[in-house]
Design a protein around this motif. Structure first.
Motif, PDB file in Angstrom:
ATOM      1  N   ARG A  75      39.456 -34.256  19.687  1.00 42.47           N
ATOM      2  CA  ARG A  75      39.514 -33.108  20.591  1.00 42.47           C
ATOM      3  C   ARG A  75      39.714 -31.810  19.794  1.00 42.47           C
ATOM      4  NH1 ARG A  75      43.173 -35.093  23.503  1.00 42.47           N
ATOM      5  NH2 ARG A  75      44.994 -33.804  22.994  1.00 42.47           N
ATOM      6  N   ALA A  76      40.569 -31.849  18.783  1.00 41.55           N
ATOM      7  CA  ALA A  76      40.836 -30.663  17.970  1.00 41.55           C
ATOM      8  C   ALA A  76      39.592 -30.222  17.203  1.00 41.55           C
ATOM      9  CB  ALA A  76      41.981 -30.955  16.996  1.00 41.55           C
ATOM     10  N   ILE A  77      38.804 -31.175  16.753  1.00 45.46           N
ATOM     11  CA  ILE A  77      37.556 -30.828  16.062  1.00 45.46           C
ATOM     12  C   ILE A  77      36.634 -30.052  16.996  1.00 45.46           C
ATOM     13  CG2 ILE A  77      35.437 -31.788  15.061  1.00 45.46           C
ATOM     14  CD1 ILE A  77      37.153 -34.061  13.922  1.00 45.46           C
ATOM     15  N   ARG A  78      36.564 -30.479  18.249  1.00 49.07           N
ATOM     16  CA  ARG A  78      35.720 -29.760  19.213  1.00 49.07           C
ATOM     17  C   ARG A  78      36.254 -28.352  19.452  1.00 49.07           C
ATOM     18  NH1 ARG A  78      35.158 -35.048  21.643  1.00 49.07           N
ATOM     19  NH2 ARG A  78      36.989 -34.710  22.953  1.00 49.07           N
ATOM     20  N   TYR A  79      37.585 -28.209  19.546  1.00 48.50           N
ATOM     21  CA  TYR A  79      38.153 -26.870  19.698  1.00 48.50           C
ATOM     22  C   TYR A  79      37.715 -25.971  18.544  1.00 48.50           C
ATOM     23  CZ  TYR A  79      41.545 -29.076  22.916  1.00 48.50           C
ATOM     24  OH  TYR A  79      42.139 -29.762  23.937  1.00 48.50           O
ATOM     25  N   CYS A  80      37.837 -26.481  17.334  1.00 49.29           N
ATOM     26  CA  CYS A  80      37.510 -25.681  16.152  1.00 49.29           C
ATOM     27  C   CYS A  80      36.027 -25.331  16.118  1.00 49.29           C
ATOM     28  CB  CYS A  80      37.899 -26.438  14.887  1.00 49.29           C
ATOM     29  SG  CYS A  80      39.690 -26.610  14.650  1.00 49.29           S
ATOM     30  N   LEU A  81      35.172 -26.277  16.469  1.00 47.88           N
ATOM     31  CA  LEU A  81      33.737 -25.996  16.472  1.00 47.88           C
ATOM     32  C   LEU A  81      33.378 -24.972  17.542  1.00 47.88           C
ATOM     33  CD1 LEU A  81      32.286 -29.586  15.887  1.00 47.88           C
ATOM     34  CD2 LEU A  81      32.411 -27.688  14.261  1.00 47.88           C
ATOM     35  N   ASN A  82      34.066 -25.004  18.671  1.00 47.09           N
ATOM     36  CA  ASN A  82      33.843 -23.992  19.714  1.00 47.09           C
ATOM     37  C   ASN A  82      34.206 -22.605  19.201  1.00 47.09           C
ATOM     38  OD1 ASN A  82      32.883 -25.689  21.711  1.00 47.09           O
ATOM     39  ND2 ASN A  82      34.900 -26.125  22.540  1.00 47.09           N
ATOM     40  N   VAL A  83      35.353 -22.512  18.514  1.00 48.82           N
ATOM     41  CA  VAL A  83      35.768 -21.228  17.961  1.00 48.82           C
ATOM     42  C   VAL A  83      34.807 -20.784  16.864  1.00 48.82           C
ATOM     43  CG1 VAL A  83      37.596 -20.054  16.668  1.00 48.82           C
ATOM     44  CG2 VAL A  83      38.185 -21.553  18.577  1.00 48.82           C
ATOM     45  N   LEU A  84      34.341 -21.713  16.061  1.00 47.84           N
ATOM     46  CA  LEU A  84      33.354 -21.381  15.031  1.00 47.84           C
ATOM     47  C   LEU A  84      32.081 -20.819  15.659  1.00 47.84           C
ATOM     48  CD1 LEU A  84      32.263 -21.467  12.114  1.00 47.84           C
ATOM     49  CD2 LEU A  84      31.639 -23.862  12.519  1.00 47.84           C
ATOM     50  N   ASP A  85      31.636 -21.434  16.747  1.00 43.80           N
ATOM     51  CA  ASP A  85      30.431 -20.947  17.430  1.00 43.80           C
ATOM     52  C   ASP A  85      30.612 -19.523  17.953  1.00 43.80           C
ATOM     53  OD1 ASP A  85      29.095 -23.287  16.953  1.00 43.80           O
ATOM     54  OD2 ASP A  85      29.531 -24.169  18.911  1.00 43.80           O
ATOM     55  N   SER A  86      31.794 -19.230  18.501  1.00 38.88           N
ATOM     56  CA  SER A  86      32.002 -17.931  19.144  1.00 38.88           C
ATOM     57  C   SER A  86      32.394 -16.822  18.175  1.00 38.88           C
ATOM     58  CB  SER A  86      33.070 -18.052  20.237  1.00 38.88           C
ATOM     59  OG  SER A  86      34.305 -18.471  19.686  1.00 38.88           O
ATOM     60  N   THR A  87      32.944 -17.176  17.010  1.00 43.46           N
ATOM     61  CA  THR A  87      33.411 -16.150  16.073  1.00 43.46           C
ATOM     62  C   THR A  87      32.662 -16.162  14.744  1.00 43.46           C
ATOM     63  OG1 THR A  87      35.099 -17.582  15.074  1.00 43.46           O
ATOM     64  CG2 THR A  87      35.724 -16.340  17.046  1.00 43.46           C
ATOM     65  N   ASN A  88      31.917 -17.232  14.496  1.00 40.97           N
ATOM     66  CA  ASN A  88      31.204 -17.397  13.225  1.00 40.97           C
ATOM     67  C   ASN A  88      32.169 -17.485  12.048  1.00 40.97           C
ATOM     68  OD1 ASN A  88      28.689 -17.816  11.974  1.00 40.97           O
ATOM     69  ND2 ASN A  88      28.606 -15.698  11.247  1.00 40.97           N
ATOM     70  N   SER A  89      33.390 -17.957  12.309  1.00 36.84           N
ATOM     71  CA  SER A  89      34.395 -18.125  11.265  1.00 36.84           C
ATOM     72  C   SER A  89      35.090 -19.466  11.451  1.00 36.84           C
ATOM     73  CB  SER A  89      35.450 -17.008  11.336  1.00 36.84           C
ATOM     74  OG  SER A  89      34.875 -15.751  11.104  1.00 36.84           O
ATOM     75  N   PHE A  90      35.335 -20.163  10.343  1.00 31.91           N
ATOM     76  CA  PHE A  90      36.084 -21.405  10.416  1.00 31.91           C
ATOM     77  C   PHE A  90      37.543 -21.093  10.729  1.00 31.91           C
ATOM     78  CE2 PHE A  90      32.504 -22.873   7.816  1.00 31.91           C
ATOM     79  CZ  PHE A  90      32.216 -24.078   8.444  1.00 31.91           C
ATOM     80  N   PRO A  91      38.111 -21.715  11.741  1.00 30.85           N
ATOM     81  CA  PRO A  91      39.511 -21.413  12.106  1.00 30.85           C
ATOM     82  C   PRO A  91      40.504 -22.199  11.258  1.00 30.85           C
ATOM     83  CG  PRO A  91      38.603 -23.000  13.634  1.00 30.85           C
ATOM     84  CD  PRO A  91      37.483 -22.648  12.684  1.00 30.85           C
ATOM     85  N   ILE A  92      41.736 -21.736  11.275  1.00 31.28           N
ATOM     86  CA  ILE A  92      42.871 -22.506  10.761  1.00 31.28           C
ATOM     87  C   ILE A  92      43.515 -23.194  11.959  1.00 31.28           C
ATOM     88  CG2 ILE A  92      45.142 -22.381   9.677  1.00 31.28           C
ATOM     89  CD1 ILE A  92      44.172 -19.910   8.168  1.00 31.28           C
TER      90      ILE A  92
END
Length: 360
Positions: A118-135
Motif C-alpha cells: 500500500r505504501a508503494i502505491r502511495y509513493c508512486l501516486n505522489v511521484l506521478d503528481s509531483t514528479n519527485s520521489f518522496p521520502i
C-alpha cells in the motif's frame, strides 16, 4: 543523506529542544504543568496523528530531520491525502521548492507486506503528481509482522535510529521508526525524531508514566500535543457526531420510504412524498450548516401592512391559543388537514418551517 544527529540542530528558526519554540503562545506555558495533565487522545491513534502532524512544531521536527541540509518545516505545506486512485496516505508534506522531495508520514500498528504494498502505491501516486520521489516516514507502533519479514527486507545502521528499506524504484528513502529501532538512541536530550517516535510507540496519555518523562524534547512534544489535541479533538468529535446523526436520519428516512412503497394506496403515496420532502429538507439544512463556507441566511417574506393573515395562519394562531395541553405541530397539522387547511404543506415540518419564517 544527513543523519538525524546531523540535521536535528541545523534549523535557525526553531530550537527543537526548547518548549518555548513551539506553535503556542509562550505566555500560556506557565499555566501548564505537563507532568500533571493527560492527553485527550492516545498517541499513535489515527485521530491523534492527523491533528498533530498539522502542527508547525511537529512538521519542523520531521522535515528538518529527514530532509536535512538546514531545511525546516517552513519550506513545506500540509497537503490533502487523497490521491488520484482514491487511496489515502496518512499525511503528506509538499515542498514549496521543486528541488525538495515530498514527505509522506504514516502511522502504522503492524508493518507487514500488505502495508508495504500500500505504501508503494502511495509513493508512486505522489511521484506521478509531483514528479519527485518522496521520502516515506513510518511511525510503527506495534513492530513488524514478524522478525523474518523485517530481516528479509529491512536494514539498520548502528548509528541510525530507524530501519531502512531499499526503495530506489519508488521512493527517495524509507524510514521506519519503532521502539526497537530507537532503543539505543534514548539518551537525553533525545534527537527530536527519536522523541517523536518514542511519543507514538509508547502511546502514553500521561508523560509521567514514561521512563523518559524528564527529557526536554519529549516534554515539548507533549505540550504541543496537549494544546493541539484539546482543540482538535472537540472539533473532530463534533463533526463526526453531526455526520453520524445525519447518516442515521437519512437511513431511517429511506427505510420508511422503502417500507411504504410496498403499498400503492393514495394515502401511502402521499406519505412517501412527505418522507421524501422531509428528507430533502433535512439534507439541505445539514449542508447549509456543515458544508457551506458561508452561512446563507433565509430572508423572511413579511406581509405588507394592509395584507390580511392567511386562513392557515389564523388556524395555527387560534390552535396555539386554545390548546389546553402541550402544543404540538403534529396535532395541529393533522387536525388542520382534517378541517381543510394546509393543502400547500406536505407535513408538520414544512408547516412549522413556514410559520417561523413568516411565510404562512
Amino acid at each position: 543523506m544527513p543523519t538525524d544527529t546531523d540535521t536535528a540542530t541545523t534549523s535557525s528558526h526553531t530550537n527543537l529542544s526548547d518548549p518555548q519554540a513551539t506553535s503556542f503562545d509562550s505566555d500560556e506555558d506557565d499555566d501548564l504543568d505537563i507532568l500533571t495533565v493527560a492527553l485527550p487522545l492516545r498517541p499513535g491513534s489515527d485521530l491523534c496523528s492527523k491533528i498533530l502532524l498539522q502542527e508547525p512544531y511537529i512538521k519542523n521536527i520531521i522535515i528538518s530531520s529527514v530532509v536535512g541540509y538546514g531545511i525546516t518545516g517552513e519550506a513545506y505545506l500540509c497537503s490533502f491525502t487523497e490521491q488520484a486512485d482514491g487511496r489515502k496516505a496518512d499525511f503528506i508534506y509538499l515542498p514549496l521548492a521543486h528541488d525538495l522531495p515530498p514527505v509522506i508520514v504514516e502511522t502504522q500498528q503492524k508493518v507487514g507486506q500488505k502495508f508495504i504494498s500500500r505504501a508503494i502505491r502511495y509513493c508512486l501516486n505522489v511521484l506521478d503528481s509531483t514528479n519527485s520521489f518522496p521520502i516515506l516516514v513510518v511511525f510503527n507502533i506495534a513492530g513488524f509482522s514478524s522478525r523474518a519479514f523485517r530481516d528479509s527486507l529491512f536494514t539498520q545502521q548502528d548509528d541510525q535510529p530507524f530501519y531502512s528499506l531499499q526503495s530506489k524504484a519508488w521512493a527517495k528513502e524509507v524510514r521506519v521508526y519503532n521502539s526497537n529501532s530507537i532503543e539505543q538512541h534514548l539518551e537525553s536530550p533525545m534527537q527530536p525524531l527519536v522523541a517523536l517516535s518514542y511519543f507514538c510507540s509508547n502511546q502514553g496519555k500521561s508523560i509521567i508514566a514514561l521512563d523518559k518523562y524528564m527529557d526536554p524534547v519529549l516534554q515539548s512534544i507533549y505540550e504541543v500535543a496537549f494544546r493541539a489535541l484539546s482543540v482538535g479533538k472537540d472539533k473532530q468529535m463534533a463533526k463526526d457526531t453531526a455526520i453520524t446523526n445525519f447518516c442515521d436520519a437519512m437511513i431511517r428516512q429511506f427505510n420508511k420510504i422503502a417500507r411504504s412503497n410496498q403499498d400503492s394506496s393514495t394515502t401511502v403515496k402521499r406519505q412517501i412524498d412527505e418522507y421524501a420532502e422531509d428528507g430533502a429538507h433535512f439534507a439541505d439544512m445539514f449542508k447549509r450548516r456543515h458544508v457551506s463556507s458561508e452561512p446563507r441566511p433565509v430572508t423572511p417574506i413579511t406581509m405588507e401592512a394592509n395584507e390580511a393573515p392567511s386562513a392557515d395562519l389564523n388556524y395555527v394562531d387560534n390552535y396555539r391559543r386554545e390548546a389546553t395541553g402541550r402544543f404540538t405541530w403534529v396535532d395541529c397539522y393533522d387536525e388542520g388537514v382534517a378541517n381543510g387547511h394546509f393543502s400547500r404543506y406536505s407535513s408538520h415540518l414544512t408547516l412549522k418551517k413556514a410559520f417561523h419564517q413568516q411565510t404562512l
